[in-house]
Enzyme design. Structure first.
Site: not given
Length: 316
Positions: A86-87, A136-137, A154, A160, A247
């Protein structure tokens, strides 16, 4: 390839976060199960994405979590690089002379909500601050839960969670597979279905990257691969490539292997405010995931995906 009296040595390059190191332990375990005498050395590096506290857009949003690890591989300081797919950007090729030897069996692709009071998204009161920096979120929350707000947060999953405890946000959205890797699944108060939160391209997939010329390592690492994950990830990443997404792009999608042996791909492109959503879904032959990914991307482009992606290029 280095040798030692203990046996063959494989050096693995990785991000230095606790989650990344946990991922490498999975690779180490699978490698040593294949070759018990193998000596695995881990070479961690702190990437620009890990160091930078602000928006990834300021770093170009492309390869912020991968370029330093790639450089270890290119410099021959490691034999293998481990990446969360995903990165890995889709709008540029992998570094010349390198290849992904395999993708491991896919982990859980879903996102999880972490709320100290144990509430679900549907139960959160208006104005609740959800910590996430993923466009996306942000878009999907804005679409389905416009009464909630998002705040940028981040860092790796551990940091987090620490920021949540410090009051930087009221709740967090994190990848459930990431919580699994760091042993924090008990913190999840709700696991979101993919219809609620469509995952990022390459969700739950670890890619093992080698130098093309190092056929000994490529052959060894290739034995760890999952054919199903390879097909799914290839379809997703081809779609991402045709869309020229990375990304920091408002793109989500998931390929799934169907019971009939075919491959399905559902993908979405969003405006950051969630008011515009483009969606395409197709099913194709599992033997040609590239064609499926290309076809879904073209369908999205015909709906105006290019404009939506470009409109958020400097946000996130």
């Amino acid at each position: 390839m280095d040798r030692s009296d203990q046996g063959r040595v494989v050096r693995i390059g990785t991000r230095s976060s606790p989650m990344a190191l946990a991922q490498v332990e999975r690779v180490r375990a699978e490698l040593t199960a294949l070759e018990p005498d193998l000596v695995v050395e881990v070479v961690p590096v702190t990437t620009s994405g890990d160091r930078w506290p602000g928006s990834l857009a300021a770093l170009g949003g492309k390869g912020a979590f991968t370029r330093e690890v790639d450089q270890l591989l290119l410099n021959r300081e490691v034999d293998l690089a481990v990446h969360c797919m995903k990165d890995v950007p889709g709008d540029r090729p992998v570094p010349a002379g390198t290849t992904f030897a395999c993708y491991l069996e896919r982990d859980d692709v879903r996102d999880a909500l972490i709320h100290p009071g144990g509430l679900t998204l549907d139960e959160l009161p208006a104005g609740t601050r959800i910590g996430t920096s993923a466009v996306r979120r942000i878009a999907q929350l804005a679409r389905a839960y416009p009464h909630l707000t998002t705040v940028p947060i981040r860092g790796n999953a551990n940091s987090r969670l620490a920021k949540l405890e410090a009051g930087h946000a009221d709740a967090l959205l994190l990848a459930y597979s990431g919580l699994e890797r760091i042993g924090e699944t008990a913190r999840a108060t709700q696991i979101l279905g993919i219809d609620t939160m469509c995952p990022p391209i390459g969700a739950g997939v670890l890619g093992l990257q080698c130098r093309e010329e190092d056929t000994e390592t490529v052959d060894l690492i290739g034995r760890l691969g999952s054919t199903g994950t390879w097909r799914e990830t290839t379809a997703e990443r081809m779609m991402l490539h045709v869309l020229q997404g990375h990304c920091n792009s408002p793109i989500a999608g998931l390929a799934t292997s169907r019971p009939d042996g075919r491959l399905g791909l559902r993908a979405m492109v969003f405006s950051l405010d969630g008011k515009t959503t483009l969606e395409a879904e197709e099913t194709g032959s599992a033997s040609d995931p590239v064609l499926l990914g290309t076809s879904v991307a073209v369908a999205l482009l015909h709906q105006g995906a290019r404009e939506l992606i470009d409109s958020t290029a400097d946000q996130g």
